[in-house]
Motif scaffolding. Structure first.
Motif, PDB file in Angstrom:
ATOM      1  N   SER A   1       0.820  -1.216   0.000  1.00  0.00           N
ATOM      2  CA  SER A   1       0.000   0.000   0.000  1.00  0.00           C
ATOM      3  C   SER A   1       0.852   1.263   0.000  1.00  0.00           C
ATOM      4  N   PHE A   2       2.068   1.164   0.519  1.00  0.00           N
ATOM      5  CA  PHE A   2       2.911   2.351   0.661  1.00  0.00           C
ATOM      6  C   PHE A   2       3.329   2.914  -0.694  1.00  0.00           C
ATOM      7  N   ALA A   3       3.553   2.031  -1.658  1.00  0.00           N
ATOM      8  CA  ALA A   3       3.984   2.483  -2.985  1.00  0.00           C
ATOM      9  C   ALA A   3       2.971   3.427  -3.616  1.00  0.00           C
ATOM     10  N   ASN A   4       1.710   3.282  -3.244  1.00  0.00           N
ATOM     11  CA  ASN A   4       0.634   4.114  -3.790  1.00  0.00           C
ATOM     12  C   ASN A   4       0.738   5.573  -3.380  1.00  0.00           C
ATOM     13  N   LEU A   5       1.496   5.845  -2.329  1.00  0.00           N
ATOM     14  CA  LEU A   5       1.567   7.201  -1.792  1.00  0.00           C
ATOM     15  C   LEU A   5       2.447   8.129  -2.631  1.00  0.00           C
ATOM     16  N   PHE A   6       3.363   7.557  -3.394  1.00  0.00           N
ATOM     17  CA  PHE A   6       4.306   8.335  -4.186  1.00  0.00           C
ATOM     18  C   PHE A   6       3.946   8.272  -5.667  1.00  0.00           C
ATOM     19  N   ALA A   7       4.197   9.360  -6.379  1.00  0.00           N
ATOM     20  CA  ALA A   7       4.139   9.297  -7.832  1.00  0.00           C
ATOM     21  C   ALA A   7       5.185   8.287  -8.304  1.00  0.00           C
ATOM     22  N   PRO A   8       4.921   7.558  -9.401  1.00  0.00           N
ATOM     23  CA  PRO A   8       5.832   6.472  -9.824  1.00  0.00           C
ATOM     24  C   PRO A   8       7.295   6.890  -9.919  1.00  0.00           C
ATOM     25  N   GLU A   9       7.577   8.035 -10.519  1.00  0.00           N
ATOM     26  CA  GLU A   9       8.965   8.468 -10.670  1.00  0.00           C
ATOM     27  C   GLU A   9       9.594   8.876  -9.343  1.00  0.00           C
ATOM     28  N   SER A  10       8.755   9.257  -8.373  1.00  0.00           N
ATOM     29  CA  SER A  10       9.264   9.678  -7.069  1.00  0.00           C
ATOM     30  C   SER A  10       9.862   8.516  -6.287  1.00  0.00           C
ATOM     31  N   ARG A  11       9.364   7.313  -6.540  1.00  0.00           N
ATOM     32  CA  ARG A  11       9.898   6.146  -5.843  1.00  0.00           C
ATOM     33  C   ARG A  11      11.363   5.916  -6.196  1.00  0.00           C
ATOM     34  N   ILE A  12      11.763   6.431  -7.363  1.00  0.00           N
ATOM     35  CA  ILE A  12      13.151   6.313  -7.805  1.00  0.00           C
ATOM     36  C   ILE A  12      13.957   7.542  -7.402  1.00  0.00           C
ATOM     37  N   SER A  13      13.422   8.731  -7.704  1.00  0.00           N
ATOM     38  CA  SER A  13      14.174   9.964  -7.438  1.00  0.00           C
ATOM     39  C   SER A  13      14.300  10.263  -5.948  1.00  0.00           C
ATOM     40  N   PHE A  14      13.385   9.713  -5.127  1.00  0.00           N
ATOM     41  CA  PHE A  14      13.455   9.903  -3.675  1.00  0.00           C
ATOM     42  C   PHE A  14      13.588   8.542  -2.986  1.00  0.00           C
ATOM     43  N   LYS A  15      14.488   7.736  -3.512  1.00  0.00           N
ATOM     44  CA  LYS A  15      14.628   6.359  -3.032  1.00  0.00           C
ATOM     45  C   LYS A  15      14.951   6.298  -1.541  1.00  0.00           C
ATOM     46  N   TYR A  16      15.892   7.130  -1.084  1.00  0.00           N
ATOM     47  CA  TYR A  16      16.276   7.110   0.330  1.00  0.00           C
ATOM     48  C   TYR A  16      15.091   7.508   1.217  1.00  0.00           C
ATOM     49  N   GLU A  17      14.423   8.587   0.865  1.00  0.00           N
ATOM     50  CA  GLU A  17      13.276   9.058   1.641  1.00  0.00           C
ATOM     51  C   GLU A  17      12.149   8.027   1.640  1.00  0.00           C
TER      52      GLU A  17
END
Length: 258
Positions: A148-164
């Motif tokens: 469910s957590f992946a849904n909170l970020f825009a798809p590209e944000s999961r990569i560009s904000f990987k640490y966060e």
């Protein structure tokens, strides 16, 4: 700091001096979500951050935490600190709590910002999703949160904000199963509070993400058109404090300075 409350404790922090700003985190978050904003906001304001019931270092007080229960806990901290007026910002579930607080204590508010949040109640589909999630939480909590957590970020944000992304995911996983279920049950019970939002005296601001999968930007914009509620749309997803940090900081500073 901790406040004794209903056979448990509420954890909160206070930073800076000046007019009061109350920051309320969202579901599966803690006061840590505000860490990058507190230094700037506390230059001109007393900033109070509160771990909501069953989150962070605040205890669970039951198997259902309604938004009213959480608002009562927030109000207990503010009464303890002798706060009479405040600007309040609520992220996601924190916005639901802020609206419940506004219904209980409208005189407290000098302004309210709903950030990646809504004044609307859950529809039947969302209630069904929460019910199913609560059942899964009892047996497969780790996978549930990760999915469910992946849904909170825009798809590209999961990569560009990987640490966060990984850091906030770990915070979410540290939330107890009881805290998860109690909050989900409480969110299902909340009413539509558009009229509460409209009737707040002071600055009213709604901030949404264009790519937010949890909040319908177009639908909310239509409902606040021709009202005294200001509307701002950011470019990314539900986690504006990560995905649109500089723009969010700008809008929140404008909000608290009005």
């Amino acid at each position: 700091m901790n406040l004794d409350y209903k056979n448990g404790t509420i954890h909160y922090t206070v930073s800076g001096d000046g007019p009061t700003l109350v920051l309320l985190h969202g579901f599966l978050e803690t006061i840590d979500m505000w860490n990058d904003f507190i230094p700037e906001f506390s230059r001109s304001h007393q900033v109070i951050c509160i771990d909501l019931l069953g989150h962070g270092q605040t205890d669970c007080i039951g198997y259902v935490h309604t938004m009213e229960d959480m608002a009562d806990a927030v109000l207990a901290v503010l009464i303890h600190l002798k706060i009479e007026k405040a600007h309040v910002v609520g992220h996601s579930m924190g916005g639901y709590v802020a609206l419940a607080l506004a219904e209980k204590a409208p005189q407290l508010f000098e302004g309210l910002c709903l950030m990646n949040s809504t004044f609307e109640a859950d529809d039947k589909d969302r209630q069904l999703l929460r019910t199913r999630a609560n059942e899964m939480a009892k047996t497969n909590y780790d996978n549930l949160v990760r999915l469910s957590f992946a849904n909170l970020f825009a798809p590209e944000s999961r990569i560009s904000f990987k640490y966060e992304y990984q850091t906030t995911l770990q915070i979410a996983l540290n939330t107890s199963v009881q805290g998860y279920i109690a909050a989900q049950e409480g969110m299902m019970l909340r009413p539509n509070r558009l009229e509460v939002f409209k009737n707040i005296k002071g600055h009213k601001l709604l901030i949404v993400g264009k790519k937010d999968n949890l909040v319908n930007s177009k639908q909310l914009r239509a409902k606040v058109d021709n009202t005294t509620i200001d509307f701002e749309e950011l470019s990314e997803g539900h986690m504006s404090h990560i995905e649109n940090k500089s723009e969010l900081s700008y809008f929140l500073l404008r909000f608290i300075e009005k």
